[in-house]
Design a protein around this motif. Structure first.
Motif, PDB file in Angstrom:
ATOM      1  N   ASP A  71      51.312  46.588  52.050  1.00 22.22           N
ATOM      2  CA  ASP A  71      51.448  47.750  51.175  1.00 22.22           C
ATOM      3  C   ASP A  71      51.081  49.020  51.940  1.00 22.22           C
ATOM      4  O   ASP A  71      49.940  49.494  51.878  1.00 22.22           O
ATOM      5  CB  ASP A  71      50.559  47.584  49.944  1.00 22.22           C
ATOM      6  N   PRO A  72      52.041  49.581  52.674  1.00 21.23           N
ATOM      7  CA  PRO A  72      51.727  50.775  53.478  1.00 21.23           C
ATOM      8  C   PRO A  72      51.335  51.989  52.638  1.00 21.23           C
ATOM      9  O   PRO A  72      50.608  52.853  53.112  1.00 21.23           O
ATOM     10  CB  PRO A  72      53.007  51.033  54.269  1.00 21.23           C
ATOM     11  N   PHE A  73      51.778  52.046  51.395  1.00 15.63           N
ATOM     12  CA  PHE A  73      51.443  53.189  50.543  1.00 15.63           C
ATOM     13  C   PHE A  73      49.954  53.208  50.199  1.00 15.63           C
ATOM     14  O   PHE A  73      49.383  54.264  49.950  1.00 15.63           O
ATOM     15  CB  PHE A  73      52.291  53.183  49.272  1.00 15.63           C
ATOM     16  N   VAL A 108      54.684  47.215  59.918  1.00 14.53           N
ATOM     17  CA  VAL A 108      55.143  47.547  58.567  1.00 14.53           C
ATOM     18  C   VAL A 108      56.592  47.129  58.490  1.00 14.53           C
ATOM     19  O   VAL A 108      57.384  47.477  59.347  1.00 14.53           O
ATOM     20  CB  VAL A 108      55.003  49.044  58.263  1.00 14.53           C
ATOM     21  N   LEU A 165      47.638  52.690  52.264  1.00 17.06           N
ATOM     22  CA  LEU A 165      46.938  53.283  53.411  1.00 17.06           C
ATOM     23  C   LEU A 165      47.335  54.735  53.661  1.00 17.06           C
ATOM     24  O   LEU A 165      46.941  55.306  54.673  1.00 17.06           O
ATOM     25  CB  LEU A 165      47.217  52.462  54.674  1.00 17.06           C
ATOM     26  N   ARG A 166      48.065  55.309  52.774  1.00 16.16           N
ATOM     27  CA  ARG A 166      48.519  56.691  52.948  1.00 16.16           C
ATOM     28  C   ARG A 166      47.342  57.632  53.211  1.00 16.16           C
ATOM     29  O   ARG A 166      46.403  57.727  52.424  1.00 16.16           O
ATOM     30  CB  ARG A 166      49.258  57.130  51.697  1.00 16.16           C
ATOM     31  N   GLY A 167      47.384  58.261  54.366  1.00  9.23           N
ATOM     32  CA  GLY A 167      46.331  59.192  54.754  1.00  9.23           C
ATOM     33  C   GLY A 167      45.068  58.525  55.286  1.00  9.23           C
ATOM     34  O   GLY A 167      44.106  59.209  55.619  1.00  9.23           O
ATOM     35  N   ARG A 168      45.057  57.184  55.358  1.00  6.82           N
ATOM     36  CA  ARG A 168      43.855  56.468  55.785  1.00  6.82           C
ATOM     37  C   ARG A 168      44.164  55.429  56.865  1.00  6.82           C
ATOM     38  O   ARG A 168      43.466  54.419  56.986  1.00  6.82           O
ATOM     39  CB  ARG A 168      43.237  55.753  54.582  1.00  6.82           C
ATOM     40  N   TRP A 169      45.185  55.648  57.651  1.00  5.51           N
ATOM     41  CA  TRP A 169      45.586  54.684  58.669  1.00  5.51           C
ATOM     42  C   TRP A 169      44.496  54.431  59.694  1.00  5.51           C
ATOM     43  O   TRP A 169      44.365  53.339  60.232  1.00  5.51           O
ATOM     44  CB  TRP A 169      46.865  55.149  59.360  1.00  5.51           C
TER      45      TRP A 169
END
Length: 93
Positions: free
Chosen positions: A23-25, A93, A27-31
């Motif tokens: 679920d890449p969304f 991803v 981690l949005r902004g928190r990679w």
């Protein structure tokens, strides 16, 4: 050129589950949380079978790599390369 279908794709992907971002969304902004000590974050669009990704990640273990691939049959080959060499700075991803 068209990629051949890989046998046992689902179990092979599951074996590399630690490298797969489902679920890449989320981690949005928190990679950077994936590897807080990384000096840099790099994204590769269309990593294919992962030769370049694997080679670069092995050469620069202090850089976090996010490899994006749309074809699961190609991505599983790239993931297996990284798993076999024990790379911990690559996620797919």
């Amino acid at each position: 050129m068209r990629m051949r279908k890989k046998k046992n794709l689902a179990p092979r992907m599951e074996a590399c589950g630690a490298y797969l971002i489902r679920d890449p969304f989320a981690l949005r902004g928190r990679w950077r949380e994936l590897m807080p000590e990384a000096r840099e974050l790099r994204v590769e669009l269309g990593c294919g079978k992962g030769r370049f990704t694997h080679g670069t990640a092995a050469a620069e273990p202090d850089v976090l790599f996010i490899a994006i691939e749309m074809v699961p049959d190609a991505m599983v080959v790239a993931m297996e390369r990284c798993v076999n060499d024990g790379l911990t700075n690559v996620f797919f991803v």
